[in-house]
Design a protein around this motif. Structure first.
Motif, PDB file in Angstrom:
ATOM      1  N   UNK A 406       0.809  -1.230   0.000  1.00 27.55           N
ATOM      2  CA  UNK A 406       0.000   0.000   0.000  1.00 27.55           C
ATOM      3  C   UNK A 406       0.842   1.279   0.000  1.00 27.55           C
ATOM      4  N   UNK A 407       1.529   1.575  -1.089  1.00 20.31           N
ATOM      5  CA  UNK A 407       2.351   2.785  -1.123  1.00 20.31           C
ATOM      6  C   UNK A 407       1.504   4.049  -1.178  1.00 20.31           C
ATOM      7  N   UNK A 408       2.081   5.142  -0.739  1.00 18.34           N
ATOM      8  CA  UNK A 408       1.527   6.487  -0.880  1.00 18.34           C
ATOM      9  C   UNK A 408       2.666   7.392  -1.303  1.00 18.34           C
ATOM     10  N   UNK A 409       2.352   8.525  -1.941  1.00 15.93           N
ATOM     11  CA  UNK A 409       3.396   9.389  -2.486  1.00 15.93           C
ATOM     12  C   UNK A 409       2.941  10.831  -2.426  1.00 15.93           C
ATOM     13  N   UNK A 410       3.885  11.736  -2.198  1.00 17.62           N
ATOM     14  CA  UNK A 410       3.640  13.173  -2.224  1.00 17.62           C
ATOM     15  C   UNK A 410       4.876  13.854  -2.795  1.00 17.62           C
ATOM     16  N   UNK A 411       4.705  15.091  -3.259  1.00 17.67           N
ATOM     17  CA  UNK A 411       5.814  15.871  -3.799  1.00 17.67           C
ATOM     18  C   UNK A 411       5.912  17.197  -3.067  1.00 17.67           C
ATOM     19  N   UNK A 412       7.147  17.683  -2.925  1.00 19.07           N
ATOM     20  CA  UNK A 412       7.373  19.003  -2.326  1.00 19.07           C
ATOM     21  C   UNK A 412       7.519  20.088  -3.392  1.00 19.07           C
ATOM     22  N   UNK A 413       7.084  19.776  -4.615  1.00 14.86           N
ATOM     23  CA  UNK A 413       7.194  20.717  -5.716  1.00 14.86           C
ATOM     24  C   UNK A 413       8.409  20.490  -6.577  1.00 14.86           C
ATOM     25  N   UNK A 414       9.266  19.592  -6.131  1.00 13.58           N
ATOM     26  CA  UNK A 414      10.463  19.251  -6.902  1.00 13.58           C
ATOM     27  C   UNK A 414      10.589  17.741  -7.017  1.00 13.58           C
ATOM     28  N   UNK A 415      10.866  17.100  -5.886  1.00 13.53           N
ATOM     29  CA  UNK A 415      11.037  15.655  -5.865  1.00 13.53           C
ATOM     30  C   UNK A 415       9.864  15.015  -5.128  1.00 13.53           C
ATOM     31  N   UNK A 416       9.993  13.715  -4.810  1.00 12.68           N
ATOM     32  CA  UNK A 416       8.880  12.970  -4.239  1.00 12.68           C
ATOM     33  C   UNK A 416       9.338  12.190  -3.004  1.00 12.68           C
ATOM     34  N   UNK A 417       8.381  11.918  -2.123  1.00  9.87           N
ATOM     35  CA  UNK A 417       8.587  10.974  -1.027  1.00  9.87           C
ATOM     36  C   UNK A 417       7.547   9.872  -1.171  1.00  9.87           C
ATOM     37  N   UNK A 418       8.026   8.635  -1.307  1.00 14.80           N
ATOM     38  CA  UNK A 418       7.169   7.458  -1.387  1.00 14.80           C
ATOM     39  C   UNK A 418       7.241   6.743  -0.044  1.00 14.80           C
ATOM     40  N   UNK A 419       6.086   6.394   0.518  1.00  9.30           N
ATOM     41  CA  UNK A 419       6.039   5.669   1.793  1.00  9.30           C
ATOM     42  C   UNK A 419       5.200   4.416   1.605  1.00  9.30           C
ATOM     43  N   UNK A 464       0.628  10.448   3.083  1.00  4.68           N
ATOM     44  CA  UNK A 464       1.686  11.451   3.132  1.00  4.68           C
ATOM     45  C   UNK A 464       1.254  12.695   2.378  1.00  4.68           C
ATOM     46  N   UNK A 465       1.693  13.860   2.859  1.00  5.52           N
ATOM     47  CA  UNK A 465       1.457  15.138   2.186  1.00  5.52           C
ATOM     48  C   UNK A 465       2.679  16.016   2.405  1.00  5.52           C
ATOM     49  N   UNK A 466       2.827  17.029   1.548  1.00  6.54           N
ATOM     50  CA  UNK A 466       3.937  17.972   1.658  1.00  6.54           C
ATOM     51  C   UNK A 466       3.395  19.388   1.754  1.00  6.54           C
ATOM     52  N   UNK A 467       4.111  20.244   2.484  1.00 11.37           N
ATOM     53  CA  UNK A 467       3.750  21.657   2.562  1.00 11.37           C
ATOM     54  C   UNK A 467       4.565  22.503   1.588  1.00 11.37           C
ATOM     55  N   UNK A 468       5.190  21.836   0.615  1.00  8.04           N
ATOM     56  CA  UNK A 468       6.012  22.530  -0.363  1.00  8.04           C
ATOM     57  C   UNK A 468       7.478  22.490  -0.032  1.00  8.04           C
ATOM     58  N   UNK A 469       7.798  21.988   1.151  1.00 10.53           N
ATOM     59  CA  UNK A 469       9.192  21.849   1.555  1.00 10.53           C
ATOM     60  C   UNK A 469       9.431  20.472   2.148  1.00 10.53           C
ATOM     61  N   UNK A 470       8.766  20.206   3.278  1.00 14.33           N
ATOM     62  CA  UNK A 470       8.932  18.938   3.973  1.00 14.33           C
ATOM     63  C   UNK A 470       7.643  18.122   3.870  1.00 14.33           C
ATOM     64  N   UNK A 471       7.568  17.034   4.663  1.00 15.77           N
ATOM     65  CA  UNK A 471       6.444  16.110   4.544  1.00 15.77           C
ATOM     66  C   UNK A 471       5.899  15.753   5.925  1.00 15.77           C
TER      67      UNK A 471
END
Length: 854
Positions: A406-419, A464-471
């Motif tokens: 069950x992956x989830x993914x978010x972006x900070x506007x540049x790259x991504x974090x997959x959990x 997961x979600x990002x605020x445009x910088x961190x997650x």
């Protein structure tokens, strides 16, 4: 007397030679010609760059302990010189794995808090890169054949002129059967100075692994470099230093065999005799050693291409400099060929997709397992803002032991974090939450993943979600199950992959079960929502929320009720949330009191935590099942999609959607069909790049309900899909599966299941060593297991004793029915890459099945 004796001996030798046929034979002549081609070319005047080393001809072979002896191979094109090891390549070549225009993979970061002795994988190795490079190595089909790459979507080989490239036909029809094309460089010049002009004798190629290189101009060190990849063959012209002359750098090339069919944003297209575009030469970029990139103009006049690099770019670049287009297969303009459709019992189920956008492109992630979805891993693919699949063969994101789910993914506007939910330590830790960062270029920065939560008991179902910088990562947590049942916990993760609190942040620990968390950000802080079971008398579940600051403080420690629903007897579940720049919209599904089928409801919430809709918004009301909602904001509005059972008697489950305005108005109460293809479309996910949305789902149109694929479609802000049937994102991720790695303290050994000949023969275990500098020491790889006919081997594991390695795997050689008899076999591999037990060592052959070695 001496002269007469010498003449007699000479006459006898000539007579004997004629009688034996040793003079004038083809082998002799070919050997002479081959030897004459083995003379190393003149060394270019290279100067070692301060940032990147691509070759140093001032280091002669005898000075650097290298041999330029070419591997003798009878019958091969004499212009092709193959090498087995990087040290055998000529000094002018760009070192294998040192292609500076490819962004390197960084070391897998392992959390020290795990208290383990992590495997130290080299700083530039990633599972996916090692497997891709080895599986696309130039190899010969037979002793008299030239080296060739048989990729899933194309076939390529080199000759004296250049690249012979043939795209596969995904429809397996005779249409457009003549598709082979030859790509070659005609001339290269800067200003008025000609650096290279093609001639009849052709070029001498140095082939190593999945690369082939030729020296075009020794004086300037200009190298033509080809690299076979899953998506196509990249051709790159590289020169090490600025030239003394001025003016633009101009490359003229030729692509023959197909007809020029026009140019789009994706590149130049070439069609077969039916007019179907079959080959694309992609957009051209110039990349320097400092990773600066420029788009470069390319023009076509029928089969002739002209690439102009302006003098301004040449002056601003940090040398070396590379010009780098990609030659790839397609079937129709800008329609890349996806890998073969999965089917039958051997297909790999691909399920649970998730998607995020960085404001330009998208990253789709999902879980994939071998037949039966056993030991699933996390994979992904990028999709451009125009809806083009950028990674048609997928990207391996994590393939640790046991299950990744069950992956989830978010972006900070540049790259991504997959959990994802991770079971690598299931026997001791139960399920944990792991993550990995993926760059916008598709590079996995932590190939082993890093732990986000590894508390005792289960941590599951992350979001997961990002605020445009961190997650902010949130999940279901059972650490307090004896007192508070299942809780919602979270952790902040920086853009650098640093976890703020391994103990976890308690978002909600109310003494009832909280499940199915979802999270969104307003650009600073976050709103977490979940389904809360049994908090109110006579209720089953309600939707609650809590705000979390960017510093990790929880505003509403007991949560607040989002679904102000007078009917408290239903099950309100699977909430999702998105932010449109003004307010949040929370959506969930809930059966009305008089209905057994859930409807879709929603409510808007301000950034201060105020619910604006005292009576929830009825978004979709149907007499059929509606579930699994997914939500994204497009500007000030929202696009909601869901799985719908309206057409189950004809097409199965479909994907429908609707647009919701920022004021809560539902614009399409009758539902918008997003995809109504045959088979089931299920578990949709959606992301917005600010202009459009891309919707993905798992789809069974090709292979029945047990082996779904991943499909998707671009959807406009008005909810209109670009293709009502959707497009394939992944129909078969890869024929190389379940990699594992171990280190001996200096180098590493990567092993994996390789299915290049499956079927009809069995799967085998392949391996390749990687140096501490991140270089692949075995560019062609090597087989660790012997293929015993149709015998299959699965799930390799590898360990090291400080010097050599032991590889173990599941082996089916002793069981006619693989479901009844599975053994554990192994083989030792020396630090030098020699397999010491070619038939394998029986480790456990007891009655019954032994599986999952570790």
């Amino acid at each position: 007397m001496k002269a007469n004796k010498r003449s007699c001996w000479l006459l006898a030798f000539i007579l004997l030679s004629v009688l034996s046929g040793s003079l004038g034979t083809c082998n002799y002549c070919q050997s002479r010609r081959r030897l004459s081609k083995s003379v190393p070319e003149p060394a270019p005047v290279f100067h070692r760059a301060s940032t990147v080393s691509i070759g140093d001809p001032t280091r002669l072979p005898e000075k650097r302990g290298e041999s330029l002896t070419l591997e003798p191979r009878l019958g091969l094109d004499e212009n092709i010189h193959r090498h087995k090891r990087p040290e055998q390549a000529p000094p002018w070549t760009i070192a294998f794995g040192k292609e500076f225009w490819r962004r390197p993979t960084t070391q897998a970061r392992v959390n020290e808090a795990l208290g383990k002795s992590p495997v130290q994988v080299s700083s530039a190795v990633g599972f996916g890169e090692v497997i891709e490079r080895v599986s696309h190595a130039f190899a010969s089909d037979g002793p008299a054949d030239p080296p060739v790459v048989h990729a899933k979507t194309y076939t390529a080989s080199m000759n004296g002129s250049g690249l012979r490239f043939s795209p596969n036909n995904p429809l397996e029809t005779a249409i457009g059967a003549e598709t082979e094309t030859v790509f070659r460089t005609i001339s290269v010049q800067q200003g008025r100075r000609a650096l290279y002009t093609a001639n009849a004798s052709g070029l001498n190629w140095s082939a190593l692994g999945n690369t082939a290189q030729a020296l075009l101009d020794p004086a300037s060190g200009l190298v033509e470099h080809y690299e076979a990849r899953s998506e196509g063959v990249a051709v790159t012209w590289v020169f090490n230093k600025p030239l003394a002359t001025t003016g633009p750098f101009v490359v003229e090339a030729e692509l023959s065999g197909l007809k020029y069919a026009g140019q789009t944003e994706g590149g130049l297209h070439f069609a077969d005799e039916t007019g179907t575009a079959r080959v694309r030469v992609g957009k051209v970029t110039a990349v320097d050693s400092a990773q600066n990139k420029w788009n470069v103009a390319v023009r076509a006049d029928q089969g002739r291409l002209r690439i102009d690099v302006p003098a301004e770019i040449l002056a601003a670049a940090a040398y070396p400099l590379a010009i780098d287009p990609l030659i790839s297969p397609e079937f129709g303009i800008d329609n890349p060929i996806i890998t073969p459709v999965s089917s039958g019992v051997n297909a790999a189920p691909q399920v649970a997709p998730a998607i995020a956008s960085n404001g330009r492109d998208y990253l789709v992630v999902w879980q994939v397992g071998i037949s039966g979805n056993y030991n699933p891993d996390i994979v992904g693919a990028r999709v451009s803002g125009a809806g083009v699949v950028l990674d048609p063969n997928g990207i391996y994101i994590n393939a640790a032991g046991n299950d990744q789910l069950v992956p989830a993914v978010a972006s900070n506007g540049k790259d991504y974090l997959v959990v994802w939910e991770d079971h690598r330590d299931f026997s001791t830790q139960r399920s944990d939450i792991y993550g990995a960062r993926v760059t916008s270029d598709g590079v996995v920065l932590e190939t082993g993943g890093f732990a986000i939560s590894f508390q005792v008991a289960d941590q599951k179902n992350p979001a997961v979600a990002s605020n445009g910088k961190d997650y902010l990562v949130v999940w279901e947590d059972s650490r307090n199950s004896s007192t508070t049942s299942v809780d919602i916990y979270g952790a902040l993760v920086t853009s650098g992959g640093v976890v703020s609190d391994f103990g976890g942040l308690a978002v909600s620990t109310w003494p009832t079960a909280q499940q199915s968390p979802s999270v969104a950000s307003d650009g600073a802080d976050y709103l977490v929502v979940w389904s809360d079971n049994g908090r109110f008398p006579f209720s089953t579940s309600q939707i609650f929320g809590a705000r979390v600051t960017r510093a990790g403080a929880v505003f509403e420690t007991t949560g607040f009720l989002v679904s102000l629903e007078p009917d408290r007897y239903g099950i309100e579940s699977t909430p999702v949330v998105a932010f449109n720049g003004n307010n949040y919209l929370v959506v969930w599904h809930h059966p009305a009191f008089s209905s057994t089928y859930p409807n879709i409801y929603g409510a808007r919430v301000t950034t201060e935590g105020t619910v604006l809709d005292n009576s929830p918004l009825l978004i979709s009301n149907s007499a059929n099942n509606q579930g699994v909602p997914a939500l994204a904001a497009i500007g000030s509005n929202y696009l909601l999609v869901w799985k719908d059972a309206h057409n189950t008697n004809t097409t199965g489950f479909d994907i429908y959607g609707t647009v919701i305005n920022g004021d809560g108005t539902v614009t399409d109460t009758n539902r918008i069909p997003i995809c109504r293809a045959a088979g089931n479309q299920d578990f949709p996910a959606i992301a917005s790049n600010g202009t459009n949305c891309f919707v993905v789902w798992q789809d069974t149109r090709n292979a029945g309900t047990n082996h779904p694929d991943i499909y998707g479609v671009q959807v406009s802000s008005a909810g209109v899909p670009a293709d009502p049937n959707g497009q394939a994102i992944s129909t078969s991720v890869s024929l190389e599966d379940t990699p594992a790695v171990a280190s001996n303290g200096t180098n590493s050994l990567v092993v994996w299941v390789d299915s290049r000949n499956y079927p009809p023969t069995g799967q085998i275990i392949f391996g390749a060593r990687v140096t501490s500098d991140g270089l692949i020491a075995d560019p062609n790889g090597f087989a660790i297991t012997t293929n015993h006919g149709v015998v299959t081997v699965l799930n390799p594991a590898v360990a090291c004793n400080g010097s050599d390695y032991l590889v173990a795997w599941e082996d089916y050689r002793n069981g006619l029915d693989p479901n009844l008899q599975v053994d554990i076999f192994g083989a030792r591999v020396s630090s030098g890459g020699v397999v010491l037990d070619t038939n394998g060592i029986p480790i456990s052959v007891a009655f019954g099945s032994q599986i999952a070695p570790a």
